[in-house]
Design a protein around this motif. Structure first.
Motif, short mmCIF file in Angstrom:
data_model
loop_
_atom_site.label_atom_id
_atom_site.label_comp_id
_atom_site.label_asym_id
_atom_site.label_seq_id
_atom_site.Cartn_x
_atom_site.Cartn_y
_atom_site.Cartn_z
N LYS A 193 -30.07 -6.41 103.43
CA LYS A 193 -29.79 -6.83 104.82
C LYS A 193 -31.03 -7.44 105.47
CE LYS A 193 -25.95 -3.79 105.78
NZ LYS A 193 -25.35 -2.77 106.61
N GLU A 194 -32.17 -6.86 105.17
CA GLU A 194 -33.42 -7.38 105.73
C GLU A 194 -33.73 -8.76 105.16
OE1 GLU A 194 -38.11 -6.13 105.95
OE2 GLU A 194 -36.62 -4.52 105.78
N LEU A 195 -33.54 -8.94 103.85
CA LEU A 195 -33.76 -10.25 103.23
C LEU A 195 -32.87 -11.31 103.88
CD1 LEU A 195 -33.97 -9.48 99.40
CD2 LEU A 195 -35.76 -10.47 100.82
N ILE A 196 -31.61 -10.98 104.03
CA ILE A 196 -30.66 -11.93 104.61
C ILE A 196 -31.05 -12.26 106.05
CG2 ILE A 196 -28.25 -12.27 105.30
CD1 ILE A 196 -27.55 -10.55 102.76
N SER A 197 -31.41 -11.25 106.81
CA SER A 197 -31.84 -11.48 108.20
C SER A 197 -33.07 -12.39 108.26
CB SER A 197 -32.16 -10.16 108.89
OG SER A 197 -30.99 -9.39 109.03
N LEU A 198 -34.03 -12.13 107.38
CA LEU A 198 -35.23 -12.97 107.35
C LEU A 198 -34.88 -14.42 107.02
CD1 LEU A 198 -37.74 -10.63 105.45
CD2 LEU A 198 -37.98 -11.43 107.81
N ILE A 199 -34.01 -14.61 106.04
CA ILE A 199 -33.64 -15.96 105.63
C ILE A 199 -32.85 -16.68 106.73
CG2 ILE A 199 -32.24 -17.31 103.99
CD1 ILE A 199 -33.03 -15.15 101.87
N LEU A 200 -31.96 -15.98 107.39
CA LEU A 200 -31.12 -16.60 108.42
C LEU A 200 -31.87 -16.88 109.71
CD1 LEU A 200 -27.75 -14.70 107.88
CD2 LEU A 200 -28.42 -16.97 107.05
N ASP A 201 -32.95 -16.16 109.98
CA ASP A 201 -33.75 -16.39 111.18
C ASP A 201 -34.66 -17.59 110.90
OD1 ASP A 201 -35.72 -16.41 113.18
OD2 ASP A 201 -35.79 -14.21 113.30
N LYS A 202 -34.47 -18.66 111.67
CA LYS A 202 -35.21 -19.91 111.43
C LYS A 202 -36.73 -19.70 111.42
CE LYS A 202 -31.80 -23.25 112.26
NZ LYS A 202 -31.13 -23.27 111.00
N SER A 203 -37.22 -18.73 112.19
CA SER A 203 -38.67 -18.52 112.26
C SER A 203 -39.23 -17.79 111.03
CB SER A 203 -39.04 -17.75 113.54
OG SER A 203 -38.53 -16.43 113.48
N THR A 204 -38.35 -17.15 110.24
CA THR A 204 -38.82 -16.39 109.07
C THR A 204 -38.10 -16.81 107.78
OG1 THR A 204 -37.23 -14.62 109.54
CG2 THR A 204 -39.48 -14.36 110.41
N THR A 205 -37.44 -17.97 107.81
CA THR A 205 -36.67 -18.42 106.63
C THR A 205 -37.54 -18.49 105.38
OG1 THR A 205 -35.10 -19.67 107.96
CG2 THR A 205 -35.31 -20.32 105.66
N ASN A 206 -38.70 -19.14 105.49
CA ASN A 206 -39.57 -19.28 104.31
C ASN A 206 -40.05 -17.94 103.80
OD1 ASN A 206 -39.30 -22.06 104.30
ND2 ASN A 206 -41.18 -22.42 105.47
N GLN A 207 -40.45 -17.06 104.69
CA GLN A 207 -40.90 -15.72 104.32
C GLN A 207 -39.78 -14.96 103.61
OE1 GLN A 207 -41.97 -13.29 107.69
NE2 GLN A 207 -41.99 -11.41 106.47
N GLY A 208 -38.57 -15.04 104.15
CA GLY A 208 -37.42 -14.35 103.56
C GLY A 208 -37.08 -14.88 102.18
N PHE A 209 -37.12 -16.20 102.05
CA PHE A 209 -36.77 -16.78 100.76
C PHE A 209 -37.84 -16.48 99.72
CE2 PHE A 209 -35.42 -20.16 97.78
CZ PHE A 209 -34.11 -19.77 97.67
N ARG A 210 -39.11 -16.47 100.13
CA ARG A 210 -40.19 -16.09 99.19
C ARG A 210 -40.00 -14.64 98.72
NH1 ARG A 210 -43.43 -19.20 102.51
NH2 ARG A 210 -44.18 -17.39 103.68
N ALA A 211 -39.61 -13.77 99.65
CA ALA A 211 -39.36 -12.36 99.29
C ALA A 211 -38.18 -12.26 98.34
CB ALA A 211 -39.12 -11.53 100.54
N LEU A 212 -37.14 -13.03 98.60
CA LEU A 212 -35.96 -13.05 97.71
C LEU A 212 -36.35 -13.52 96.32
CD1 LEU A 212 -32.64 -12.95 97.94
CD2 LEU A 212 -32.96 -15.40 97.67
N LEU A 213 -37.13 -14.59 96.24
CA LEU A 213 -37.61 -15.10 94.95
C LEU A 213 -38.43 -14.05 94.21
CD1 LEU A 213 -38.71 -18.74 95.82
CD2 LEU A 213 -37.06 -18.10 94.07
N ALA A 214 -39.36 -13.44 94.91
CA ALA A 214 -40.22 -12.43 94.29
C ALA A 214 -39.40 -11.27 93.74
CB ALA A 214 -41.25 -11.93 95.29
N GLN A 215 -38.36 -10.93 94.46
CA GLN A 215 -37.57 -9.75 94.09
C GLN A 215 -36.56 -10.02 92.98
OE1 GLN A 215 -36.83 -7.40 97.53
NE2 GLN A 215 -34.86 -6.69 96.77
N TYR A 216 -36.00 -11.22 92.92
CA TYR A 216 -34.87 -11.45 92.01
C TYR A 216 -35.09 -12.55 90.96
CZ TYR A 216 -32.05 -8.46 94.99
OH TYR A 216 -31.55 -7.39 95.68
N GLN A 217 -36.16 -13.32 91.07
CA GLN A 217 -36.34 -14.46 90.18
C GLN A 217 -36.34 -14.07 88.70
OE1 GLN A 217 -39.79 -16.81 91.09
NE2 GLN A 217 -39.18 -18.46 89.72
#
Length: 182
Positions: free
Chosen positions: A7-31
């Motif tokens: 839920k936190e990852l999705i919130s970070l990605i959907l929030d325009k101010s933290t999109t890049n941070q959220g997507f980097r976290a998603l990549l790090a976690q699941y790549q």
């Protein structure tokens, strides 16, 4: 490495101010997990990298539509699975091969792959898996390598749990027989 809740990852990605941070976290976690799921299906390292890139593009574009009916990882594995199947079908068409001929071709190339560092048992297992029908190979890979529960595999492949269990056990017997004969 710490994991960020879905839920936190999705919130970070959907929030325009933290999109890049959220997507980097998603990549790090699941790549890495997604790479190996894809690699088991497409076999060739460079192909797996290409498919993985497409998967993350689809995830990035589609995350706003993620409803949360399943775990985020299940949703992403489903995208990776579908992209891998599409890639393999397109590759077979381009090479004018059947699915089975393509698997044989890819397995033969595996020994020459500089990214494949495995012993004879792993190579024998890869060759045995190449002999399985596509659905059995998929179920076997998800259960054996990814250690996913039958319930999760059923969701990923849109099958009943009983069908997944049966398919896995049939595939395991065939793999065992192939390795004994090889």
């Amino acid at each position: 490495m710490s994991t960020t809740p879905d839920k936190e990852l999705i919130s970070l990605i959907l929030d325009k101010s933290t999109t890049n941070q959220g997507f980097r976290a998603l990549l790090a976690q699941y790549q890495e997990q997604l790479y190996w799921q894809i690699r088991k299906m497409v076999i060739v390292h460079d192909d797996a990298d290409d498919v993985l890139q497409n998967v993350f593009i689809k995830i990035f574009k589609g995350v706003k539509n993620f409803k949360g009916d399943s775990k985020l990882s299940t949703w992403m594995f489903r995208i990776a699975y579908n992209e891998s199947v599409t890639f393999l079908n397109n590759k077979a068409k381009r090479l004018q091969l059947s699915s089975q001929e393509l698997q044989d071709h890819l397995t033969d190339k595996l020994e020459a792959d500089v990214y494949f560092t495995s012993d004879e048992i792993q190579l024998a297992l890869k060759k045995a898996l190449a002999q399985l029908p596509e659905r059995q190979r998929e179920v076997f890979n998800l259960r054996y390598y990814d250690d996913l529960k039958f319930k999760i595999i059923a969701q990923l492949l849109d099958l009943s749990e009983g069908a997944v269990k049966s398919t896995y056990h049939i595939a395991a017997k065939k793999v065992e027989q192939f390795i004994k004969e090889d």
